[in-house]
Design a protein around this motif. Structure first.
Motif, mmCIF file in Angstrom:
data_model
loop_
_atom_site.group_PDB
_atom_site.id
_atom_site.type_symbol
_atom_site.label_atom_id
_atom_site.label_comp_id
_atom_site.label_asym_id
_atom_site.label_seq_id
_atom_site.Cartn_x
_atom_site.Cartn_y
_atom_site.Cartn_z
ATOM 1 N N VAL A 116 0.862 -1.177 0.000
ATOM 2 C CA VAL A 116 0.000 0.000 0.000
ATOM 3 C C VAL A 116 0.900 1.228 0.000
ATOM 4 O O VAL A 116 1.675 1.441 0.930
ATOM 5 C CB VAL A 116 -0.922 -0.007 1.243
ATOM 6 C CG1 VAL A 116 -1.699 1.289 1.341
ATOM 7 C CG2 VAL A 116 -1.849 -1.206 1.207
ATOM 8 N N ARG A 117 0.787 2.031 -1.023
ATOM 9 C CA ARG A 117 1.635 3.214 -1.144
ATOM 10 C C ARG A 117 0.958 4.465 -0.584
ATOM 11 O O ARG A 117 1.624 5.359 -0.093
ATOM 12 C CB ARG A 117 2.020 3.445 -2.599
ATOM 13 C CG ARG A 117 2.738 2.236 -3.186
ATOM 14 C CD ARG A 117 3.611 2.610 -4.348
ATOM 15 N NE ARG A 117 4.156 1.474 -5.046
ATOM 16 C CZ ARG A 117 5.070 0.645 -4.589
ATOM 17 N NH1 ARG A 117 5.522 0.791 -3.387
ATOM 18 N NH2 ARG A 117 5.522 -0.352 -5.313
ATOM 19 N N ASP A 118 -0.354 4.517 -0.688
ATOM 20 C CA ASP A 118 -1.098 5.678 -0.203
ATOM 21 C C ASP A 118 -2.216 5.167 0.698
ATOM 22 O O ASP A 118 -3.212 4.641 0.220
ATOM 23 C CB ASP A 118 -1.657 6.461 -1.390
ATOM 24 C CG ASP A 118 -2.472 7.680 -0.980
ATOM 25 O OD1 ASP A 118 -2.601 7.946 0.227
ATOM 26 O OD2 ASP A 118 -2.988 8.356 -1.889
ATOM 27 N N LEU A 119 -2.041 5.314 1.997
ATOM 28 C CA LEU A 119 -2.981 4.766 2.968
ATOM 29 C C LEU A 119 -4.381 5.345 2.808
ATOM 30 O O LEU A 119 -5.369 4.621 2.889
ATOM 31 C CB LEU A 119 -2.471 4.980 4.386
ATOM 32 C CG LEU A 119 -3.289 4.337 5.500
ATOM 33 C CD1 LEU A 119 -3.393 2.829 5.293
ATOM 34 C CD2 LEU A 119 -2.683 4.655 6.851
ATOM 35 N N HIS A 120 -4.477 6.637 2.561
ATOM 36 C CA HIS A 120 -5.799 7.271 2.421
ATOM 37 C C HIS A 120 -6.563 6.681 1.231
ATOM 38 O O HIS A 120 -7.738 6.333 1.348
ATOM 39 C CB HIS A 120 -5.664 8.791 2.267
ATOM 40 C CG HIS A 120 -6.974 9.476 2.091
ATOM 41 N ND1 HIS A 120 -7.857 9.657 3.138
ATOM 42 C CD2 HIS A 120 -7.580 9.988 0.993
ATOM 43 C CE1 HIS A 120 -8.938 10.264 2.692
ATOM 44 N NE2 HIS A 120 -8.796 10.477 1.389
ATOM 45 N N THR A 121 -5.895 6.542 0.095
ATOM 46 C CA THR A 121 -6.526 5.967 -1.095
ATOM 47 C C THR A 121 -6.924 4.518 -0.828
ATOM 48 O O THR A 121 -8.021 4.088 -1.209
ATOM 49 C CB THR A 121 -5.581 6.047 -2.307
ATOM 50 O OG1 THR A 121 -5.250 7.415 -2.533
ATOM 51 C CG2 THR A 121 -6.208 5.447 -3.544
ATOM 52 N N HIS A 122 -6.061 3.774 -0.178
ATOM 53 C CA HIS A 122 -6.360 2.375 0.142
ATOM 54 C C HIS A 122 -7.584 2.285 1.053
ATOM 55 O O HIS A 122 -8.477 1.477 0.826
ATOM 56 C CB HIS A 122 -5.146 1.715 0.795
ATOM 57 C CG HIS A 122 -5.322 0.258 1.039
ATOM 58 N ND1 HIS A 122 -5.442 -0.663 0.029
ATOM 59 C CD2 HIS A 122 -5.399 -0.450 2.190
ATOM 60 C CE1 HIS A 122 -5.587 -1.870 0.534
ATOM 61 N NE2 HIS A 122 -5.562 -1.770 1.851
ATOM 62 N N TYR A 123 -7.614 3.124 2.078
ATOM 63 C CA TYR A 123 -8.759 3.175 2.990
ATOM 64 C C TYR A 123 -10.045 3.451 2.209
ATOM 65 O O TYR A 123 -11.056 2.769 2.408
ATOM 66 C CB TYR A 123 -8.529 4.254 4.053
ATOM 67 C CG TYR A 123 -9.741 4.516 4.905
ATOM 68 C CD1 TYR A 123 -10.014 3.714 6.004
ATOM 69 C CD2 TYR A 123 -10.612 5.554 4.601
ATOM 70 C CE1 TYR A 123 -11.135 3.946 6.784
ATOM 71 C CE2 TYR A 123 -11.738 5.785 5.371
ATOM 72 C CZ TYR A 123 -11.994 4.989 6.461
ATOM 73 O OH TYR A 123 -13.112 5.211 7.221
ATOM 74 N N GLU A 124 -10.015 4.430 1.336
ATOM 75 C CA GLU A 124 -11.208 4.785 0.546
ATOM 76 C C GLU A 124 -11.655 3.611 -0.327
ATOM 77 O O GLU A 124 -12.847 3.361 -0.473
ATOM 78 C CB GLU A 124 -10.934 6.025 -0.322
ATOM 79 C CG GLU A 124 -10.730 7.294 0.476
ATOM 80 C CD GLU A 124 -11.959 7.719 1.270
ATOM 81 O OE1 GLU A 124 -13.087 7.522 0.793
ATOM 82 O OE2 GLU A 124 -11.778 8.246 2.385
ATOM 83 N N TYR B 178 -20.480 -7.192 3.794
ATOM 84 C CA TYR B 178 -19.050 -7.038 4.038
ATOM 85 C C TYR B 178 -18.532 -5.817 3.296
ATOM 86 O O TYR B 178 -19.194 -5.282 2.410
ATOM 87 C CB TYR B 178 -18.265 -8.277 3.611
ATOM 88 C CG TYR B 178 -18.281 -8.557 2.121
ATOM 89 C CD1 TYR B 178 -17.424 -7.874 1.263
ATOM 90 C CD2 TYR B 178 -19.134 -9.491 1.569
ATOM 91 C CE1 TYR B 178 -17.430 -8.120 -0.100
ATOM 92 C CE2 TYR B 178 -19.143 -9.745 0.209
ATOM 93 C CZ TYR B 178 -18.288 -9.059 -0.617
ATOM 94 O OH TYR B 178 -18.285 -9.294 -1.959
ATOM 95 N N ASN B 179 -17.324 -5.393 3.680
ATOM 96 C CA ASN B 179 -16.603 -4.359 2.944
ATOM 97 C C ASN B 179 -15.178 -4.862 2.710
ATOM 98 O O ASN B 179 -14.857 -6.001 3.041
ATOM 99 C CB ASN B 179 -16.643 -3.004 3.678
ATOM 100 C CG ASN B 179 -15.959 -3.041 5.031
ATOM 101 O OD1 ASN B 179 -15.023 -3.795 5.262
ATOM 102 N ND2 ASN B 179 -16.429 -2.217 5.945
ATOM 103 N N GLY B 180 -14.332 -4.032 2.146
ATOM 104 C CA GLY B 180 -12.971 -4.443 1.831
ATOM 105 C C GLY B 180 -12.150 -4.823 3.051
ATOM 106 O O GLY B 180 -11.301 -5.704 2.990
ATOM 107 N N PHE B 181 -12.412 -4.154 4.185
ATOM 108 C CA PHE B 181 -11.697 -4.490 5.418
ATOM 109 C C PHE B 181 -12.000 -5.919 5.853
ATOM 110 O O PHE B 181 -11.124 -6.633 6.330
ATOM 111 C CB PHE B 181 -12.069 -3.525 6.551
ATOM 112 C CG PHE B 181 -11.517 -2.152 6.361
ATOM 113 C CD1 PHE B 181 -10.183 -1.880 6.605
ATOM 114 C CD2 PHE B 181 -12.339 -1.124 5.927
ATOM 115 C CE1 PHE B 181 -9.674 -0.611 6.429
ATOM 116 C CE2 PHE B 181 -11.841 0.151 5.751
ATOM 117 C CZ PHE B 181 -10.506 0.417 5.991
ATOM 118 N N ASP B 182 -13.252 -6.333 5.690
ATOM 119 C CA ASP B 182 -13.636 -7.696 6.067
ATOM 120 C C ASP B 182 -12.899 -8.732 5.228
ATOM 121 O O ASP B 182 -12.425 -9.737 5.750
ATOM 122 C CB ASP B 182 -15.150 -7.886 5.905
ATOM 123 C CG ASP B 182 -15.946 -6.979 6.808
ATOM 124 O OD1 ASP B 182 -15.617 -6.897 8.004
ATOM 125 O OD2 ASP B 182 -16.896 -6.347 6.314
#
Length: 118
Positions: A46-54, A69-73
């Motif tokens: 992951v290079r950009d945490l904010h983009t990854h979070y979004e 579910y979402n991506g975190f799940d």
């Protein structure tokens, strides 16, 4: 009003996730689902945490069992599935002679990675 009902629905969704939406999924299924839903391989840095979070928040779906579910799940369950240790790999650390040598009683060491202590 309506906001209260939205909060109640959110709480129910959290309870559903705790039962594991992905309990019947294998690692390769989670990997494919992640790449399809998130748009990148799960093991990519992951290079950009904010983009990854979004990206992870934007993923919305339902598992085979119908749980939301979402991506975190997906990410969490992938790590969990790949971190499972078979009980037959934990014989030395659970042996009565070795149990007191464990640094933390709640952390077990697989036989393949243990350090032999006298």
């Amino acid at each position: 009003g309506d906001d209260d009902n939205d909060d109640a629905a959110s709480d129910e969704d959290v309870d559903e996730k705790e039962e594991s939406a992905f309990q019947d999924y294998r690692a390769n299924e989670l990997e494919e689902l992640y790449e399809r839903q998130v748009g990148m391989p799960i093991n990519q840095a992951v290079r950009d945490l904010h983009t990854h979070y979004e990206r992870l928040v934007a993923v919305q779906g339902r598992s085979k069992t119908g749980m939301r579910y979402n991506g975190f799940d997906i990410e969490f369950n992938f790590v969990e599935v790949n971190s499972e240790i078979a009980l037959d790999e934990l014989t030395a650390c659970l042996d009565d002679d070795n149990y007191d040598k464990n640094r933390y009683p709640s952390v077990v060491c697989p036989d393949t990675t243990r350090v032999v202590l006298d």
